[in-house]
Design an enzyme around this catalytic site. Structure first.
Site, PDB file in Angstrom:
ATOM      1  N   GLU A  57       9.264  -4.661  10.190  1.00 46.36           N
ATOM      2  CA  GLU A  57       9.737  -3.392   9.614  1.00 46.36           C
ATOM      3  C   GLU A  57      10.228  -2.432  10.688  1.00 46.36           C
ATOM      4  O   GLU A  57       9.587  -2.259  11.735  1.00 46.36           O
ATOM      5  CB  GLU A  57       8.585  -2.720   8.825  1.00 46.36           C
ATOM      6  CG  GLU A  57       8.982  -1.339   8.298  1.00 46.36           C
ATOM      7  CD  GLU A  57       8.008  -0.750   7.284  1.00 46.36           C
ATOM      8  OE1 GLU A  57       6.989  -1.400   6.953  1.00 46.36           O
ATOM      9  OE2 GLU A  57       8.277   0.376   6.824  1.00 46.36           O
ATOM     10  N   ASP A  77       0.833  -1.202   0.000  1.00 52.71           N
ATOM     11  CA  ASP A  77       0.000   0.000   0.000  1.00 52.71           C
ATOM     12  C   ASP A  77       0.875   1.262   0.000  1.00 52.71           C
ATOM     13  O   ASP A  77       0.360   2.378  -0.066  1.00 52.71           O
ATOM     14  CB  ASP A  77      -1.013   0.000   1.156  1.00 52.71           C
ATOM     15  CG  ASP A  77      -0.352  -0.079   2.521  1.00 52.71           C
ATOM     16  OD1 ASP A  77       0.875  -0.233   2.592  1.00 52.71           O
ATOM     17  OD2 ASP A  77      -1.076   0.014   3.536  1.00 52.71           O
ATOM     18  N   ASP A  92      -1.298  -6.008  -0.305  1.00 50.97           N
ATOM     19  CA  ASP A  92      -1.601  -5.393   0.989  1.00 50.97           C
ATOM     20  C   ASP A  92      -3.091  -5.138   1.145  1.00 50.97           C
ATOM     21  O   ASP A  92      -3.746  -4.657   0.207  1.00 50.97           O
ATOM     22  CB  ASP A  92      -0.890  -4.032   1.103  1.00 50.97           C
ATOM     23  CG  ASP A  92       0.365  -4.116   1.947  1.00 50.97           C
ATOM     24  OD1 ASP A  92       0.577  -5.135   2.640  1.00 50.97           O
ATOM     25  OD2 ASP A  92       1.148  -3.151   1.905  1.00 50.97           O
TER      26      ASP A  92
HETATM   27  O1  KIV Z   1       3.613  -1.133   1.622  1.00 44.51           O
HETATM   28  C1  KIV Z   1       4.744  -1.626   1.492  1.00 44.51           C
HETATM   29  O2  KIV Z   1       5.444  -1.358   0.512  1.00 44.51           O
HETATM   30  C2  KIV Z   1       5.227  -2.528   2.538  1.00 44.51           C
HETATM   31  C3  KIV Z   1       6.629  -3.022   2.460  1.00 44.51           C
HETATM   32  C4  KIV Z   1       7.615  -1.963   2.472  1.00 44.51           C
HETATM   33  C5  KIV Z   1       6.911  -4.058   3.464  1.00 44.51           C
HETATM   34  O3  KIV Z   1       4.496  -2.860   3.409  1.00 44.51           O
END
Ligand code: KIV
Length: 285
Positions: A200, A62, A101
Site C-alpha cells: 500500500e 479494518d 483484517d
Molecule cells: O483496511 C483496509 O481496507 C485495507 C485495504 C485498503 C488494503 O487494509
C-alpha cells in the site's frame, strides 16, 4: 447481474445463478502467473452479495473503523467489530475468498497471541484467511500462523495501524533506504509464508520491484500496475466521499446519487405525493 433472493421462510440467501466453488488461498497463490487478482473491501452482507460475483478476494478491512464507525483511524477497531462484519461478509458471499483484517493490538505481542486472535476470527466468521500489517518484525508471526493452518495475507509499505509512528498517511519509500527497507519487508513476509501480500501507498518503482522479486502474488493499492492484483476501498471507488485519494479511480458518484434520491424522497413526503395507492395496503375486493 448475479444476485441473491432471500427465502423468507428460512432467511437463507439463495444465490442466482447457483454458487460457484469458493476460491482458496492456494488458488489465489497460483495467480502469481495468470489473470490479475481482483480485490475490494466489503463490510456488510449486501455489499458482499453485490461484489461477490465479480471479485476474487473480499477483504473485510479494518478501514471499517473510519468508514462504518466514524473513528479517526484504525487503531480503536476491536476484535468484536472485525468478527461481526467478517461473519456478515461470509454470509453474503459464495465465490470470493474472504479475508479479515486482524485489528491493532490483537497480534503484535507474540505469535501465540496472533494465533489465538486469528483462530478466534476464523471460528467466529468462517473466513478463509486473515491479514496483518508489518514486515520483517512480523515474519516469525506469519510463519507461526502459516504452519498452523492459518492462511495469512501480509501488508507492507504504508501500514495504517502504524500511523502514529509513520506520522501520517503519505506515500512511503521516497528515500533509497526506505525503498530497500520496504522491499526487504515484502521479501521477509513472502519467505515467512504469506500467500499474498498487500503493498500500500509506495513509490511505483518499489511496488514493481516487489512484484518482480516476490514469489507471492502482490496486491497493490496506490502501488503499481505491475502488481499481480489490485485492491481498493469499495466506498472510495464508488464515489461515496467528496475527497478521493490520488490512487483511487472513481467508477461512480454514489454520494451525489444518494443525495438526489434522499432529496426526492424528502420532497415527496413533504408534498404528500408519497406514498401513493401503489405503496399502501387495502383489503382485497
Ligand atoms: O483496511 C483496509 O481496507 C485495507 C485495504 C485498503 C488494503 O487494509
Amino acid at each position: 447481474m448475479s444476485t441473491y433472493t432471500i427465502d423468507t421462510a428460512t432467511s437463507r440467501a439463495t444465490p442466482v445463478p447457483a454458487p460457484m466453488k469458493r476460491l482458496t488461498a492456494p488458488a489465489i497463490m497460483a495467480r502469481k502467473v495468470g489473470e490479475p487478482i481482483v480485490a475490494l473491501t466489503a463490510y456488510t452482507m449486501r455489499m458482499a452479495q453485490l461484489l461477490d460475483p465479480h471479485w476474487d478476494v473480499l477483504l473485510v478491512g479494518d478501514s471499517l473503523g473510519q468508514l462504518i464507525y466514524g473513528l479517526p483511524s484504525t487503531i480503536p477497531v476491536t476484535m468484536e467489530m472485525m468478527c461481526a462484519h467478517g461473519a456478515a461478509v461470509v454470509r453474503g458471499s459464495w465465490h470470493a475468498l474472504v479475508a479479515v483484517d486482524m485489528p491493532f493490538g490483537s497480534y503484535e505481542e507474540s505469535p501465540e497471541q496472533a494465533f489465538r486472535s486469528a483462530s478466534h476470527i476464523m471460528k467466529q466468521t468462517g473466513c478463509a484467511a486473515v491479514k496483518l500489517e508489518g514486515g520483517e518484525a512480523m515474519a516469525p508471526t506469519i510463519e507461526f500462523l502459516a504452519h498452523r493452518g492459518i492462511p495469512v495475507i501480509g501488508h507492507v509499505g504504508l501500514t495504517p495501524q502504524a500511523v502514529n509512528v509513520l506520522g501520517g498517511y503519505g506515500a512511503r519509500g521516497k528515500s533509497r533506504e526506505e525503498h530497500k527497507k520496504i522491499l526487504s519487508d515484502a521479501l521477509a513476509v513472502t519467505n515467512a509464508g504469506a500467500f499474498c501480500i498487500v503493498v500500500e501507498g509506495v513509490m511505483e518503482e518499489i511496488a514493481t520491484d516487489i512484484a518482480r522479486q516476490s514469489s507471492a502474488p502482490i496486491i497493490g493499492i496506490g502501488a503499481s500496475a505491475e502488481c499481480d492484483g489490485q485492491v481498493l476501498v469499495t466506498e472510495d471507488m464508488l464515489g461515496m466521499f467528496e475527497r478521493t485519494p490520488r490512487f483511487v479511480k472513481r467508477y461512480d458518484d454514489l454520494a451525489a446519487r444518494i443525495g438526489e434520491a434522499a432529496a426526492a424522497y424528502a420532497g415527496e413526503v413533504r408534498s404528500r405525493s408519497f406514498p401513493t395507492s401503489d405503496q399502501t395496503y387495502r383489503p382485497k375486493s
